[in-house]
Scaffold this motif. Structure first.
Motif, PDB file in Angstrom:
ATOM      1  N   ARG A 263     -17.290   1.507   4.972  1.00 50.56           N
ATOM      2  CA  ARG A 263     -16.380   0.673   5.782  1.00 50.56           C
ATOM      3  C   ARG A 263     -15.916   1.381   7.040  1.00 50.56           C
ATOM      4  NH1 ARG A 263     -11.106  -0.070   1.910  1.00 50.56           N
ATOM      5  NH2 ARG A 263      -9.956  -0.491   3.799  1.00 50.56           N
TER       6      ARG A 263
ATOM      7  N   LYS B 150      -8.229   7.118   2.684  1.00 51.29           N
ATOM      8  CA  LYS B 150      -6.777   7.328   2.705  1.00 51.29           C
ATOM      9  C   LYS B 150      -6.423   8.653   2.029  1.00 51.29           C
ATOM     10  CE  LYS B 150      -6.375   2.770   1.048  1.00 51.29           C
ATOM     11  NZ  LYS B 150      -7.730   2.374   1.168  1.00 51.29           N
TER      12      LYS B 150
ATOM     13  N   GLY C  61      -9.960  -6.752  -3.909  1.00 50.44           N
ATOM     14  CA  GLY C  61      -9.926  -6.039  -2.622  1.00 50.44           C
ATOM     15  C   GLY C  61     -11.275  -6.217  -1.950  1.00 50.44           C
TER      16      GLY C  61
ATOM     17  N   ARG D  59       0.883  -1.566  -5.254  1.00 52.68           N
ATOM     18  CA  ARG D  59      -0.302  -0.818  -5.667  1.00 52.68           C
ATOM     19  C   ARG D  59       0.067   0.652  -5.819  1.00 52.68           C
ATOM     20  NH1 ARG D  59      -5.512  -0.825  -1.920  1.00 52.68           N
ATOM     21  NH2 ARG D  59      -4.272   0.498  -0.535  1.00 52.68           N
TER      22      ARG D  59
ATOM     23  N   ASN E 259     -12.252  -5.633   0.990  1.00 56.18           N
ATOM     24  CA  ASN E 259     -12.733  -4.592   1.916  1.00 56.18           C
ATOM     25  C   ASN E 259     -13.638  -3.610   1.164  1.00 56.18           C
ATOM     26  OD1 ASN E 259     -10.864  -5.850   3.581  1.00 56.18           O
ATOM     27  ND2 ASN E 259      -9.288  -4.321   3.225  1.00 56.18           N
ATOM     28  N   ASP E 260     -13.110  -3.085   0.067  1.00 57.53           N
ATOM     29  CA  ASP E 260     -13.923  -2.144  -0.702  1.00 57.53           C
ATOM     30  C   ASP E 260     -15.008  -2.858  -1.496  1.00 57.53           C
ATOM     31  OD1 ASP E 260     -13.151   0.606  -0.242  1.00 57.53           O
ATOM     32  OD2 ASP E 260     -11.169   0.003  -0.941  1.00 57.53           O
TER      33      ASP E 260
ATOM     34  N   ARG F  94       0.862  -1.196   0.000  1.00 58.24           N
ATOM     35  CA  ARG F  94       0.000   0.000   0.000  1.00 58.24           C
ATOM     36  C   ARG F  94       0.890   1.235   0.000  1.00 58.24           C
ATOM     37  NH1 ARG F  94      -3.498  -3.306   3.908  1.00 58.24           N
ATOM     38  NH2 ARG F  94      -5.621  -3.236   3.051  1.00 58.24           N
TER      39      ARG F  94
HETATM   40  C1  PEP Z   1      -9.431  -3.675  -0.162  1.00 56.39           C
HETATM   41  O1  PEP Z   1     -10.167  -2.732  -0.460  1.00 56.39           O
HETATM   42  O2  PEP Z   1      -9.844  -4.820   0.108  1.00 56.39           O
HETATM   43  C2  PEP Z   1      -7.979  -3.500  -0.112  1.00 56.39           C
HETATM   44  C3  PEP Z   1      -7.171  -4.527   0.003  1.00 56.39           C
HETATM   45  O3  PEP Z   1      -7.484  -2.244  -0.153  1.00 56.39           O
HETATM   46  P1  PEP Z   1      -7.623  -1.168   1.034  1.00 56.39           P
HETATM   47  O4  PEP Z   1      -8.123  -1.869   2.243  1.00 56.39           O
HETATM   48  O5  PEP Z   1      -6.272  -0.592   1.186  1.00 56.39           O
HETATM   49  O6  PEP Z   1      -8.613  -0.207   0.439  1.00 56.39           O
END
Ligand code: PEP
Ligand code: MG
Length: 316
Positions: free
Chosen positions: A208, A92, A195, A84, A197-198, A48
């Motif tokens: 989130r 962020k 990803g 990335r 999470n997003d 990251r």
């Molecule tokens: C995600 O979104 O799953 C990811 C790995 O990136 P970040 O958590 O840094 O947005």
């Protein structure tokens, strides 16, 4: 028995029947390399890079960037390092890359590759620093863009990478549109990295950063598993790899399910590597596929988790 136990603790990632699943680390800079190596990471699946510059008012210098990338590449001489490009914006924010206007919903605004396209000089500078860092390094450098939505964006990013001399461009799949049309994106790039999470945030329309929405911010949601299956399937048909680098990869049961859905590598925070390695080593690919099928057949996240776990009898 001792040898197999040792493999579980430190060896390369694989299912009980020998299906290889490289296990990689998520890092935010050179200082995270030690924990990755200590936990047996085979490389880096998510670097990251915006973490290097979160507290900066000015753009990072070329040489400073090159150093921060080279240090990580040199730590994994036989591995892969997936970097990335800056994921500025939303959760962020970077002071030197502010959104161009007021954004009531920053997660839906200028972030990731969208922001990079507003600042082509910053993207070009980062790709050039990466290419210089990789020249002479034996690790395999792969570079991916965050927050990619469609095939045109994937093509743009792959073109920018190739212009900079980077041979393995990829995209993160974290926008539902990209997962739904993964078959259009796959020919443009060398790999996908999901990803979760997003992808979960956007699939379930649940911010989130809002703790009260944690029930929706759950990658076991069957809708999220469907999107993962679509992306991994499209990548497989195109002969490309499809990793997962969201927090989901660090959940031992979910890691098995992701492999069963067709995911080809897993990247996670270093401390979770040993448990995931052990979970995979104790189940066959067929068991992972059966657990994935059961999870997708469920009607809620809780039911998906429960039915998958019932088919993965020896989780660590
Ligand atoms: C995600 O979104 O799953 C990811 C790995 O990136 P970040 O958590 O840094 O947005
Ligand atoms: Mg993300």
């Amino acid at each position: 028995a001792r040898a197999s136990l040792l493999m579980e603790v430190t060896g390369p990632g694989a299912t009980a029947d020998g299906h290889r699943v490289p296990l990689l680390a998520n890092i935010g800079g050179p200082r995270d390399v030690e924990a990755a190596v200590m936990n047996g990471a085979e490389g880096v699946g998510l670097y990251r890079t915006e973490f290097l510059f979160l507290d900066r008012a000015t753009p990072p210098g070329d040489e400073e960037q090159e150093r921060a990338y080279r240090e990580v590449l040199e730590a994994f001489p036989d591995g892969r390092v997936v970097v990335r490009t800056l994921d500025a914006g939303a959760d962020k924010p970077l002071a030197f890359l502010p959104p161009p206007g007021e954004e009531p919903n920053p997660a839906l605004g200028e972030r990731g590759l969208r922001m990079a396209r507003l600042h082509p000089d910053v993207l070009r500078g980062q790709l050039a620093a990466l290419a210089r860092a990789a020249s002479g390094a034996s690790a395999k450098l792969e570079v991916m863009a965050p927050m990619v939505t469609d095939a045109a964006e994937a093509a743009f990013f792959a073109g920018a990478c190739r212009d900079a001399g980077i041979e393995y461009p990829g995209v993160m799949v974290e926008v539902p549109a990209a997962a739904l049309r993964a078959r259009d994106l796959a020919p443009e790039v060398e790999f996908f990295s999901i990803g979760t999470n997003d992808l979960t945030q956007y699939a379930c329309a649940a911010d989130r950063q809002i703790g009260g929405l944690a029930g929706f911010q759950d990658p076991w949601q069957p809708a999220v598993l469907d999107l993962v299956a679509m992306a991994a399937g499209a990548a497989g048909e195109a002969g490309k790899g499809c990793g997962v680098c969201g927090e989901a990869a660090g959940d031992p049961a979910l890691a098995c399910v992701l492999v069963g859905l067709g995911v080809t590598s897993l990247s996670m925070s270093a401390p979770t590597l040993p448990l995931v390695r052990a979970a995979l080593a104790r189940h066959t690919l067929d068991q992972c596929r059966a657990a994935a099928g059961a999870a997708r057949a469920a009607r809620s996240a809780a039911e998906a988790r429960e039915s998958a776990r019932a088919l993965l009898p020896v989780l660590p």
